[in-house]
Scaffold this active site. Structure first.
Site, PDB file in Angstrom:
ATOM      1  N   ARG A  57      -5.354  -8.824   6.427  1.00  2.90           N
ATOM      2  CA  ARG A  57      -4.456  -8.345   7.483  1.00  2.90           C
ATOM      3  C   ARG A  57      -3.671  -7.165   6.940  1.00  2.90           C
ATOM      4  O   ARG A  57      -3.088  -7.245   5.864  1.00  2.90           O
ATOM      5  CB  ARG A  57      -3.472  -9.439   7.923  1.00  2.90           C
ATOM      6  CG  ARG A  57      -4.127 -10.687   8.485  1.00  2.90           C
ATOM      7  CD  ARG A  57      -4.707 -10.415   9.854  1.00  2.90           C
ATOM      8  NE  ARG A  57      -5.210 -11.620  10.465  1.00  2.90           N
ATOM      9  CZ  ARG A  57      -6.478 -11.826  10.768  1.00  2.90           C
ATOM     10  NH1 ARG A  57      -7.390 -10.913  10.498  1.00  2.90           N
ATOM     11  NH2 ARG A  57      -6.855 -12.937  11.334  1.00  2.90           N
ATOM     12  N   GLU A  58      -3.682  -6.055   7.668  1.00  2.00           N
ATOM     13  CA  GLU A  58      -2.849  -4.915   7.328  1.00  2.00           C
ATOM     14  C   GLU A  58      -1.665  -4.917   8.290  1.00  2.00           C
ATOM     15  O   GLU A  58      -1.841  -5.128   9.493  1.00  2.00           O
ATOM     16  CB  GLU A  58      -3.632  -3.613   7.468  1.00  2.00           C
ATOM     17  CG  GLU A  58      -4.769  -3.517   6.484  1.00  2.00           C
ATOM     18  CD  GLU A  58      -5.650  -2.296   6.704  1.00  2.00           C
ATOM     19  OE1 GLU A  58      -6.462  -2.032   5.822  1.00  2.00           O
ATOM     20  OE2 GLU A  58      -5.534  -1.641   7.764  1.00  2.00           O
ATOM     21  N   GLU A  93      23.057  13.787  10.582  1.00  2.67           N
ATOM     22  CA  GLU A  93      22.769  15.206  10.340  1.00  2.67           C
ATOM     23  C   GLU A  93      21.354  15.619  10.753  1.00  2.67           C
ATOM     24  O   GLU A  93      21.108  16.779  11.027  1.00  2.67           O
ATOM     25  CB  GLU A  93      23.131  15.524   8.888  1.00  2.67           C
ATOM     26  CG  GLU A  93      22.094  15.919   7.968  1.00  2.67           C
ATOM     27  CD  GLU A  93      22.609  16.182   6.554  1.00  2.67           C
ATOM     28  OE1 GLU A  93      21.736  16.439   5.729  1.00  2.67           O
ATOM     29  OE2 GLU A  93      23.811  16.150   6.271  1.00  2.67           O
ATOM     30  N   GLU A  99      25.286   2.628  16.907  1.00  6.05           N
ATOM     31  CA  GLU A  99      24.351   3.600  17.474  1.00  6.05           C
ATOM     32  C   GLU A  99      24.832   4.135  18.817  1.00  6.05           C
ATOM     33  O   GLU A  99      24.665   5.323  19.112  1.00  6.05           O
ATOM     34  CB  GLU A  99      22.955   2.993  17.600  1.00  6.05           C
ATOM     35  CG  GLU A  99      22.270   2.759  16.280  1.00  6.05           C
ATOM     36  CD  GLU A  99      21.977   4.039  15.493  1.00  6.05           C
ATOM     37  OE1 GLU A  99      21.797   5.114  16.114  1.00  6.05           O
ATOM     38  OE2 GLU A  99      21.926   3.966  14.264  1.00  6.05           O
ATOM     39  N   GLU A 102      19.849  14.331  13.511  1.00  5.06           N
ATOM     40  CA  GLU A 102      19.713  13.875  14.896  1.00  5.06           C
ATOM     41  C   GLU A 102      20.111  14.992  15.854  1.00  5.06           C
ATOM     42  O   GLU A 102      21.194  15.562  15.733  1.00  5.06           O
ATOM     43  CB  GLU A 102      20.654  12.678  15.129  1.00  5.06           C
ATOM     44  CG  GLU A 102      19.999  11.458  15.577  1.00  5.06           C
ATOM     45  CD  GLU A 102      20.947  10.272  15.680  1.00  5.06           C
ATOM     46  OE1 GLU A 102      20.486   9.278  16.231  1.00  5.06           O
ATOM     47  OE2 GLU A 102      22.094  10.307  15.226  1.00  5.06           O
ATOM     48  N   ILE A 151       0.830  -1.197   0.000  1.00  6.93           N
ATOM     49  CA  ILE A 151       0.000   0.000   0.000  1.00  6.93           C
ATOM     50  C   ILE A 151       0.870   1.255   0.000  1.00  6.93           C
ATOM     51  O   ILE A 151       0.583   2.236  -0.670  1.00  6.93           O
ATOM     52  CB  ILE A 151      -0.930   0.028   1.240  1.00  6.93           C
ATOM     53  CG1 ILE A 151      -1.766  -1.238   1.313  1.00  6.93           C
ATOM     54  CG2 ILE A 151      -1.791   1.275   1.273  1.00  6.93           C
ATOM     55  CD1 ILE A 151      -2.699  -1.444   0.150  1.00  6.93           C
ATOM     56  N   ARG A 199      10.632  13.212  19.917  1.00  6.77           N
ATOM     57  CA  ARG A 199      10.074  12.126  19.115  1.00  6.77           C
ATOM     58  C   ARG A 199       8.829  12.661  18.437  1.00  6.77           C
ATOM     59  O   ARG A 199       7.816  12.929  19.088  1.00  6.77           O
ATOM     60  CB  ARG A 199       9.771  10.901  19.977  1.00  6.77           C
ATOM     61  CG  ARG A 199      11.018  10.198  20.489  1.00  6.77           C
ATOM     62  CD  ARG A 199      11.863   9.699  19.357  1.00  6.77           C
ATOM     63  NE  ARG A 199      12.833   8.711  19.801  1.00  6.77           N
ATOM     64  CZ  ARG A 199      13.650   8.069  18.988  1.00  6.77           C
ATOM     65  NH1 ARG A 199      13.627   8.330  17.693  1.00  6.77           N
ATOM     66  NH2 ARG A 199      14.500   7.185  19.448  1.00  6.77           N
TER      67      ARG A 199
END
Length: 179
Positions: free
Chosen positions: A36-37, A137, A91, A139, A13, A63
């Site tokens: 089911r999606e 860049e 990370e 973050e 989709i 966030r």
């Protein structure tokens, strides 16, 4: 009783940079069909980094989906097929500027099993040394060190609503106190 569903067809989709939305037709255990999606996501990692003086290295960042600043342990998105440990080491360094002598798998979690395919791999990092932050860049975050017991209390009191951070802190608290 057989509980699995068999995919009969799949239609994309939306195909985004981070998530992909698919609509599948499935065969149910009773022989009937259903739709089911699902949000496909490559998964992520997070790191419970604990300093030699028992502080948890955490980050504060905005966030967008929640429209608020959250306090959480360092985390990042996996690339499809990427090794979670490699991603976690990267990370931790990028977001906090820390490298670890010990970097061990701790657990994994499924944040929303009903309709999101994401799995988050949680690691514990110890023997930390500061080597310099290398943020992406796009973050922007603040690095904090919070005493472990205080971070656990904050998770229990709802001051840290982030699920991956709560799970890492509370599981570590239980396991470390019972060893």
């Amino acid at each position: 009783m057989q509980l699995e569903e068999k995919t009969l067809s799949s239609e994309t989709i939306y195909n985004g940079r981070v998530v992909h939305l698919v609509k599948d037709k499935v065969l149910l255990p009773n022989g009937k069909e259903a739709v089911r999606e699902m949000v496909k996501h490559p998964g992520g990692v997070c790191v419970l980094a604990i300093t030699d003086n028992n502080n948890v290295v955490m980050v504060k960042q905005f966030r967008y989906a929640q429209k608020t600043v959250l306090l959480e342990i360092p985390a990042g998105k996996l690339e499809y097929g990427e090794d979670p440990r490699t991603c976690g080491i990267r990370e931790l360094k990028e977001e906090t500027g820390y490298e670890a002598d010990s970097f061990e798998f701790f657990t994994k979690m499924i944040p929303t099993g009903a309709y999101v395919g994401e799995v988050i791999h949680i690691f514990i990092a110890q023997g930390l040394r500061k080597t310099g932050q290398k943020l992406d860049e796009d973050e922007f975050l603040e690095v904090l060190e919070i005493p472990f017991e205080e971070a656990v209390k904050m998770a229990l009191d709802g001051e840290i609503p982030d699920a991956k951070t709560q799970i890492a802190l509370l599981k570590a608290q239980i396991l470390f106190n019972n060893m």
